[in-house]
Design a protein around this motif. Sequence first.
Motif, PDB file in Angstrom:
ATOM      1  N   ALA A 104       0.836  -1.203   0.000  1.00  0.00           N
ATOM      2  CA  ALA A 104       0.000   0.000   0.000  1.00  0.00           C
ATOM      3  C   ALA A 104       0.875   1.258   0.000  1.00  0.00           C
ATOM      4  O   ALA A 104       0.593   2.221  -0.731  1.00  0.00           O
ATOM      5  CB  ALA A 104      -0.933  -0.007   1.205  1.00  0.00           C
ATOM      6  N   THR A 105       1.929   1.243   0.782  1.00  0.00           N
ATOM      7  CA  THR A 105       2.858   2.375   0.816  1.00  0.00           C
ATOM      8  C   THR A 105       3.530   2.547  -0.538  1.00  0.00           C
ATOM      9  O   THR A 105       3.656   3.667  -1.046  1.00  0.00           O
ATOM     10  CB  THR A 105       3.916   2.172   1.917  1.00  0.00           C
ATOM     11  N   LEU A 106       3.945   1.450  -1.120  1.00  0.00           N
ATOM     12  CA  LEU A 106       4.581   1.488  -2.438  1.00  0.00           C
ATOM     13  C   LEU A 106       3.617   2.063  -3.471  1.00  0.00           C
ATOM     14  O   LEU A 106       3.964   2.957  -4.238  1.00  0.00           O
ATOM     15  CB  LEU A 106       5.012   0.076  -2.848  1.00  0.00           C
ATOM     16  N   ARG A 107       2.402   1.560  -3.502  1.00  0.00           N
ATOM     17  CA  ARG A 107       1.399   2.045  -4.451  1.00  0.00           C
ATOM     18  C   ARG A 107       1.138   3.537  -4.275  1.00  0.00           C
ATOM     19  O   ARG A 107       0.981   4.272  -5.259  1.00  0.00           O
ATOM     20  CB  ARG A 107       0.084   1.284  -4.272  1.00  0.00           C
ATOM     21  N   ALA A 108       1.096   3.981  -3.056  1.00  0.00           N
ATOM     22  CA  ALA A 108       0.806   5.392  -2.775  1.00  0.00           C
ATOM     23  C   ALA A 108       1.898   6.316  -3.323  1.00  0.00           C
ATOM     24  O   ALA A 108       1.609   7.449  -3.710  1.00  0.00           O
ATOM     25  CB  ALA A 108       0.632   5.602  -1.278  1.00  0.00           C
ATOM     26  N   GLY A 109       3.132   5.848  -3.361  1.00  0.00           N
ATOM     27  CA  GLY A 109       4.234   6.705  -3.800  1.00  0.00           C
ATOM     28  C   GLY A 109       4.720   6.449  -5.207  1.00  0.00           C
ATOM     29  O   GLY A 109       5.576   7.186  -5.711  1.00  0.00           O
ATOM     30  N   LEU A 110       4.183   5.441  -5.878  1.00  0.00           N
ATOM     31  CA  LEU A 110       4.696   5.087  -7.198  1.00  0.00           C
ATOM     32  C   LEU A 110       4.522   6.187  -8.238  1.00  0.00           C
ATOM     33  O   LEU A 110       5.446   6.483  -8.994  1.00  0.00           O
ATOM     34  CB  LEU A 110       4.025   3.811  -7.716  1.00  0.00           C
ATOM     35  N   ARG A 111       3.351   6.781  -8.299  1.00  0.00           N
ATOM     36  CA  ARG A 111       3.111   7.814  -9.314  1.00  0.00           C
ATOM     37  C   ARG A 111       4.116   8.962  -9.175  1.00  0.00           C
ATOM     38  O   ARG A 111       4.719   9.396 -10.148  1.00  0.00           O
ATOM     39  CB  ARG A 111       1.686   8.342  -9.228  1.00  0.00           C
ATOM     40  N   LYS A 112       4.316   9.419  -7.948  1.00  0.00           N
ATOM     41  CA  LYS A 112       5.266  10.513  -7.712  1.00  0.00           C
ATOM     42  C   LYS A 112       6.680  10.081  -8.108  1.00  0.00           C
ATOM     43  O   LYS A 112       7.420  10.834  -8.741  1.00  0.00           O
ATOM     44  CB  LYS A 112       5.229  10.928  -6.239  1.00  0.00           C
ATOM     45  N   GLN A 113       7.046   8.866  -7.755  1.00  0.00           N
ATOM     46  CA  GLN A 113       8.377   8.347  -8.067  1.00  0.00           C
ATOM     47  C   GLN A 113       8.581   8.230  -9.579  1.00  0.00           C
ATOM     48  O   GLN A 113       9.626   8.620 -10.106  1.00  0.00           O
ATOM     49  CB  GLN A 113       8.544   6.983  -7.404  1.00  0.00           C
ATOM     50  N   VAL A 114       7.589   7.723 -10.273  1.00  0.00           N
ATOM     51  CA  VAL A 114       7.702   7.554 -11.724  1.00  0.00           C
ATOM     52  C   VAL A 114       7.761   8.911 -12.414  1.00  0.00           C
ATOM     53  O   VAL A 114       8.571   9.115 -13.326  1.00  0.00           O
ATOM     54  CB  VAL A 114       6.523   6.708 -12.259  1.00  0.00           C
ATOM     55  N   LEU A 115       6.909   9.833 -12.001  1.00  0.00           N
ATOM     56  CA  LEU A 115       6.916  11.154 -12.625  1.00  0.00           C
ATOM     57  C   LEU A 115       8.230  11.896 -12.402  1.00  0.00           C
ATOM     58  O   LEU A 115       8.599  12.750 -13.211  1.00  0.00           O
ATOM     59  CB  LEU A 115       5.730  11.981 -12.116  1.00  0.00           C
ATOM     60  N   ALA A 116       8.939  11.585 -11.336  1.00  0.00           N
ATOM     61  CA  ALA A 116      10.224  12.229 -11.049  1.00  0.00           C
ATOM     62  C   ALA A 116      11.391  11.531 -11.741  1.00  0.00           C
ATOM     63  O   ALA A 116      12.512  12.029 -11.711  1.00  0.00           O
ATOM     64  CB  ALA A 116      10.466  12.242  -9.537  1.00  0.00           C
ATOM     65  N   SER A 117      11.139  10.405 -12.400  1.00  0.00           N
ATOM     66  CA  SER A 117      12.228   9.652 -13.016  1.00  0.00           C
ATOM     67  C   SER A 117      12.692  10.327 -14.306  1.00  0.00           C
ATOM     68  O   SER A 117      11.934  11.074 -14.943  1.00  0.00           O
ATOM     69  CB  SER A 117      11.781   8.221 -13.313  1.00  0.00           C
ATOM     70  N   PRO A 118      13.924  10.086 -14.722  1.00  0.00           N
ATOM     71  CA  PRO A 118      14.446  10.686 -15.954  1.00  0.00           C
ATOM     72  C   PRO A 118      13.631  10.321 -17.195  1.00  0.00           C
ATOM     73  O   PRO A 118      13.582  11.085 -18.146  1.00  0.00           O
ATOM     74  CB  PRO A 118      15.864  10.116 -16.057  1.00  0.00           C
ATOM     75  N   LEU A 119      12.984   9.195 -17.174  1.00  0.00           N
ATOM     76  CA  LEU A 119      12.185   8.769 -18.314  1.00  0.00           C
ATOM     77  C   LEU A 119      11.032   9.730 -18.589  1.00  0.00           C
ATOM     78  O   LEU A 119      10.591   9.888 -19.719  1.00  0.00           O
ATOM     79  CB  LEU A 119      11.641   7.361 -18.063  1.00  0.00           C
ATOM     80  N   PHE A 120      10.545  10.419 -17.568  1.00  0.00           N
ATOM     81  CA  PHE A 120       9.439  11.351 -17.733  1.00  0.00           C
ATOM     82  C   PHE A 120       9.908  12.788 -17.925  1.00  0.00           C
ATOM     83  O   PHE A 120       9.087  13.702 -17.981  1.00  0.00           O
ATOM     84  CB  PHE A 120       8.470  11.240 -16.557  1.00  0.00           C
ATOM     85  N   ASP A 121      11.212  13.000 -18.038  1.00  0.00           N
ATOM     86  CA  ASP A 121      11.753  14.305 -18.407  1.00  0.00           C
ATOM     87  C   ASP A 121      11.910  14.274 -19.924  1.00  0.00           C
ATOM     88  O   ASP A 121      12.942  13.877 -20.457  1.00  0.00           O
ATOM     89  CB  ASP A 121      13.096  14.544 -17.709  1.00  0.00           C
ATOM     90  N   GLY A 122      10.841  14.657 -20.616  1.00  0.00           N
ATOM     91  CA  GLY A 122      10.785  14.514 -22.068  1.00  0.00           C
ATOM     92  C   GLY A 122      11.931  15.166 -22.806  1.00  0.00           C
ATOM     93  O   GLY A 122      12.518  14.579 -23.718  1.00  0.00           O
ATOM     94  N   LYS A 123      12.276  16.390 -22.433  1.00  0.00           N
ATOM     95  CA  LYS A 123      13.356  17.106 -23.131  1.00  0.00           C
ATOM     96  C   LYS A 123      14.693  16.392 -22.948  1.00  0.00           C
ATOM     97  O   LYS A 123      15.429  16.191 -23.903  1.00  0.00           O
ATOM     98  CB  LYS A 123      13.446  18.547 -22.643  1.00  0.00           C
ATOM     99  N   ALA A 124      15.009  16.031 -21.716  1.00  0.00           N
ATOM    100  CA  ALA A 124      16.290  15.356 -21.457  1.00  0.00           C
ATOM    101  C   ALA A 124      16.312  13.985 -22.117  1.00  0.00           C
ATOM    102  O   ALA A 124      17.336  13.575 -22.684  1.00  0.00           O
ATOM    103  CB  ALA A 124      16.535  15.222 -19.954  1.00  0.00           C
ATOM    104  N   PHE A 125      15.197  13.275 -22.068  1.00  0.00           N
ATOM    105  CA  PHE A 125      15.133  11.953 -22.686  1.00  0.00           C
ATOM    106  C   PHE A 125      15.361  12.068 -24.193  1.00  0.00           C
ATOM    107  O   PHE A 125      16.155  11.320 -24.768  1.00  0.00           O
ATOM    108  CB  PHE A 125      13.785  11.293 -22.398  1.00  0.00           C
ATOM    109  N   ALA A 126      14.684  13.024 -24.846  1.00  0.00           N
ATOM    110  CA  ALA A 126      14.849  13.220 -26.288  1.00  0.00           C
ATOM    111  C   ALA A 126      16.286  13.607 -26.621  1.00  0.00           C
ATOM    112  O   ALA A 126      16.872  13.096 -27.586  1.00  0.00           O
ATOM    113  CB  ALA A 126      13.875  14.277 -26.785  1.00  0.00           C
ATOM    114  N   ARG A 127      16.878  14.504 -25.836  1.00  0.00           N
ATOM    115  CA  ARG A 127      18.258  14.934 -26.076  1.00  0.00           C
ATOM    116  C   ARG A 127      19.228  13.752 -25.959  1.00  0.00           C
ATOM    117  O   ARG A 127      20.072  13.536 -26.823  1.00  0.00           O
ATOM    118  CB  ARG A 127      18.627  16.033 -25.067  1.00  0.00           C
ATOM    119  N   ASP A 128      19.077  12.957 -24.890  1.00  0.00           N
ATOM    120  CA  ASP A 128      19.960  11.817 -24.693  1.00  0.00           C
ATOM    121  C   ASP A 128      19.748  10.748 -25.761  1.00  0.00           C
ATOM    122  O   ASP A 128      20.709  10.128 -26.230  1.00  0.00           O
ATOM    123  CB  ASP A 128      19.748  11.214 -23.302  1.00  0.00           C
ATOM    124  N   PHE A 129      18.501  10.546 -26.170  1.00  0.00           N
ATOM    125  CA  PHE A 129      18.201   9.575 -27.217  1.00  0.00           C
ATOM    126  C   PHE A 129      18.822  10.020 -28.538  1.00  0.00           C
ATOM    127  O   PHE A 129      19.409   9.221 -29.266  1.00  0.00           O
ATOM    128  CB  PHE A 129      16.686   9.405 -27.335  1.00  0.00           C
TER     129      PHE A 129
END
Length: 66
Positions: free
Chosen positions: A25-50
């Motif tokens: 339950a704790t994991l589920r509660a924090g997953l969205r925030k954790q995923v949104l903060a990951s480099p994969l969701f930084d579109g500009k940086a991801f596109a630049r690195d790709f």
Amino acid sequence: EWVAQTREDYVERAVRHAADLSSLATLRAGLRKQVLASPLFDGKAFARDFERALKAIWAEKAPPPH
């Protein structure tokens, strides 16, 4: 804590995590925030690195200029 080394280790971890409902339950509660903060969701940086990775691959594989 989530990465298993062997099949047996995987099963043991899966059973242990499945039984710990409060941790899940704790994991589920924090997953969205954790995923949104990951480099994969930084579109500009991801596109630049790709783009850099594709250019490096191209430079390595492209035939030499004439």
